[in-house]
Structures are given as C-alpha cells and as structure tokens.
Design an enzyme around this catalytic site. Structure first.
Site: not given
Length: 270
Positions: A18, A169
């Site tokens: 990523g 998160y």
C-alpha cells in the site's frame, strides 16, 4: 523546503504494501541508507527490494527488517536492528498500521491489537531511536478518521467502551496525533521536527477492510508523504495531505497530552 539529500539515513515502517510500498519507492532516490520495515520475512519481498534497490542512488545502502507489531518485543527488536546498521537517522516515517480487527482482539501483552500496532509500537520505535535523530525529522502517518474519535484515557485498550473496527482505528490514530503533539513539545533538541499527516483517502486493503469507499492510488499518498518529509521548521504541525490543518482538539490540549504520555509510560512498563 529542504532536499533530504544524499547520504540521508531514512527509516520507513510498513514499507511492503500500500502506502508504504509506494513511499519506499518515492524516497529511494533521496536515501544514502534506506532502512525498510515490513511484516513479511525478507524472502517474501525480494521483488520489492530489487525494485527499491534499482531506484537508490549509486553507493546507497538498503536494509530490510521484518517485525510483527502485534508483539511489542518485535518493535524493541526492530530498534536494535536499526541501531545495528546506522548511527544516524535523518528521517523516521512511522507508517506501519493495521485496520481495526473485526472483533476486539487482545495481544499477548494484554493490549487491544489496533492500539498496540498503530500507537504503542511506533512510540517504542521512536523512543528507541530518538537519540539518533539529532537533527532529523519524525513523520507520523495519521488519518483524518482521528477527527471523529475521542481519546479514552481511562480505557486506552477499549476494554469497556463499545468496539468497532473503524472506531478502534480512529482511536489509535488520535493517540498517535496526540503523541506527535506531545513529542513536538518535549523533543530533546530544537533541531528535531515532529509532525503528523493524513496522507489522503487511499485505495488500500487497510481502507477497504473498514470502509466501503474508493480512494486515490497509493502513489498519491506517497507523493504527499515525500513532500511533508522534505519540509522543515514546522514542528508540531498536523497536515491534511500537504496543507497544515487543525487536528482533533484533544490532540493539542497539553493536559490530555501529558495524561496520554503518563498512561503510555505505564502501559510500556510491562
């Protein structure tokens, strides 16, 4: 804006997939020694390492270390590995992160997995390398999701609050931004700059694990991180991509910063 120059010693975590993979390639041309971290053993990332090596300037060095931040001792080992190959760090980019686990998951040290990976491990790494960053720069990769979070100082590992992957998160990223602000005020030298940055909404496995949205390619985030990494004289700044922005007000509150720091010290005294 400064040029990182050669030879610069750069440490980048979460470099194999990523945003991290794209950032490794973006920073390679500026490195005298590029030190990459990933979850995978080196034998599984040989193609990436070959691509990065080809992008390095002549005479530059590439090092790679695997560490799984679901174990805090792995972050401690990474500190030792980095210290074993360099005496100076000009740029530390704390990029490694994981999405919130589908259900609340506790590590072997008793901490919520997302919080440990995205916050405690970067603190361990940064603290362990801080004396090598004498005139360097620390870039903590955050997320705009932190703006919607609230820091549970009485329950940092989310044992009592309602759990969801996206909330865990966002909570971990709020902790990271708050830590960045605290460290910016407590840096051991005025020659060190500490910043945090939301790199954009990026189409990665991490994003799609939590949100049903599209996003820009990882190269977009890498360009933003490369730009922010090149700046100086902006200690304590939070960036929304390339623009200075206001973070969550909790992150800039000195009392909250101090409470988080004290709680972190206690958590890391395991």
């Amino acid at each position: 804006m400064r040029d990182l120059g050669v030879p610069s010693s750069i440490v980048l975590t979460g470099a194999t997939t990523g945003i991290g993979r794209a950032t490794a390639l973006a920073l390679a041309g500026k490195a005298g020694h590029l030190i990459l971290h990933g979850l995978e053993p080196q034998s599984q990332v040989t193609d990436l390492l070959a691509e990065v090596r080809a992008a390095l300037p002549a005479g530059a060095t590439l090092s790679y270390f695997a560490a799984d931040f679901s174990e805090l001792v792995a972050a401690e080992r990474l500190v030792s590995h980095v210290r074993g190959v360099t005496e100076r760090v000009d740029l530390l980019v704390n990029n490694a992160a994981r999405p919130g686990a589908p259900t609340r998951t506790v590590t072997d040290t008793g901490y919520e997995l997302t919080f440990q990976t995205n916050y405690l491990a970067p603190v361990v790494l940064t603290s362990g390398l801080l004396d090598l960053i004498g005139t360097g720069r620390i870039v903590n990769v955050a997320s705009a999701t932190h703006l919607s979070a609230s820091l549970h100082l009485d329950d940092l590992t989310l044992a009592r609050h309602g759990y969801s992957p996206s909330a865990a998160y966002a909570h971990s990223k709020l902790a990271l931004v708050t830590y960045s602000c605290w460290l910016a005020s407590h840096r051991p030298s005025p020659a060190i700059d500490v910043v945090s940055v939301h790199p954009g909404v990026i189409a990665t496995d991490l994003l799609h694990a939590m949100f049903a949205v599209g996003g820009d390619p990882p190269e977009h985030a890498a360009a933003n991180l490369e730009y922010v990494a090149s700046l100086r004289g902006d200690n304590g700044t939070y960036y929304d991509e390339r623009s200075p922005a206001q973070p969550n007000p909790e992150a800039t509150d000195p009392a909250t910063q101090d409470q988080l720091h004290a709680a972190t010290v206690d958590l890391l005294a395991y």
